[in-house]
Design an enzyme around this catalytic site. Structure first.
Site, short mmCIF file in Angstrom:
data_model
loop_
_atom_site.label_atom_id
_atom_site.label_comp_id
_atom_site.label_asym_id
_atom_site.label_seq_id
_atom_site.Cartn_x
_atom_site.Cartn_y
_atom_site.Cartn_z
N CYS A 147 37.10 37.91 41.79
CA CYS A 147 36.45 37.53 43.04
C CYS A 147 34.94 37.67 42.90
CB CYS A 147 36.97 38.40 44.19
SG CYS A 147 36.40 37.87 45.82
N CYS A 164 46.96 32.27 42.29
CA CYS A 164 46.31 31.44 41.28
C CYS A 164 46.63 31.89 39.86
CB CYS A 164 44.80 31.42 41.51
SG CYS A 164 43.95 32.99 41.17
#
Length: 212
Positions: A111, A193
Site C-alpha cells: 500500500c 489482488c
C-alpha cells in the site's frame, strides 16, 4: 496459474488498512501472521484469531519470523501522524523483499499513495516527505532485483471511514479512478489482488467514484 493464498504475513497490521486486511483475510479463511511492534494497538477481538509476532519491520530476525512459511505478504506500513523525513517504510520494504527472495515467498501487495500518480510539485507540501519515502518504496519494488516476485503496488486516494461498497469500487492500472476509497474496500483489494495475476507488476489505483 497463480498460487492460492492460504497463509499471509502482514506488516503494518494495526493501522486502519492493516486491520481491514486482517478482517478480509479471516473472512476468506486465510491464516494470518502479523508483525506488531506495539501489542496494545491490536484489538482484543482480533488478537486470538491470528498469529502475532511482537517485533519490528527494520529488524531482520523479526521480519524472517513473519515471512518464512507464508504464501504471500501484505505491506501497509505507515508513520501514524508523523509527516517528517523518514526512510523506515522503504528500509523495511527492502528488508521484507530480500527476505522473501531468501525464503521463496513470491506474492506481495504494498500500500502506497495515489500521490505517486502526480507530479511531485503538485503534492501538498506537508505530505512531501512521506510521498518521497513512498517513491523510494516504489522504486525498490520495481527494481530488477525483485522482478521474479509477483508484486502489486496499490495506490489509494483518501481512505474513507465508510462502509464497504460491496465490490462496486473501480481499479485502474497506472491512474487513479477517483478521490476516495472505503477502508474496507482497500483491505479487500490488498488481499484479493494477491490471487489475481492481471494486477501483478501493476500500479493499481482504486476508488469508489460515487463517494463525494
Amino acid at each position: 496459474m497463480s498460487k492460492v493464498i492460504e497463509k499471509v504475513g502482514i506488516f503494518g497490521a494495526t493501522g486502519q488498512t492493516g486491520l481491514c486486511c486482517i478482517e478480509h483475510a479471516l473472512k476468506k479463511g486465510v491464516n494470518v501472521t502479523a508483525l506488531v511492534r506495539d501489542l496494545s494497538r491490536l484489538p482484543e477481538d482480533i488478537a486470538p484469531k491470528i498469529n502475532v509476532i511482537n517485533g519490528n519491520s527494520t529488524i531482520k530476525e523479526d521480519v524472517l519470523k513473519a515471512v518464512e512459511g507464508q504464501d504471500a505478504i501484505i505491506v501497509t506500513l505507515g508513520t501514524r501522524h508523523e509527516l517528517g523525513f523518514t526512510t523506515v517504510m522503504s528500509d523495511s520494504l527492502k528488508l521484507i523483499l530480500d527476505t522473501m527472495c531468501e525464503t521463496g515467498v513470491k506474492h506481495i501487495s504494498v500500500c502506497l499513495s495515489s500521490f505517486l500518480f502526480m507530479d511531485p510539485e503538485r503534492v501538498p507540501q506537508r505530505f512531501a516527505e512521506i510521498n518521497a519515502d513512498h517513491k523510494r518504496m516504489l522504486d525498490i519494488l520495481q527494481s530488477p532485483k525483485y522482478e521474479s516476485l509477483d508484486w502489486v503496488a496499490v495506490l489509494p486516494p483518501h481512505i474513507a471511514n465508510e462502509p464497504s461498497s460491496n465490490n462496486q469500487f473501480k481499479v485502474n492500472h497506472g491512474s487513479s479512478p477517483g478521490r476516495q476509497i472505503p477502508k474496507w474496500d482497500l483491505g479487500q483489494f490488498m488481499v484479493e489482488c494477491l490471487n489475481e495475476p492481471e494486477h501483478h507488476h501493476q500500479l493499481c489505483g482504486l476508488a469508489f467514484p460515487t463517494l463525494p
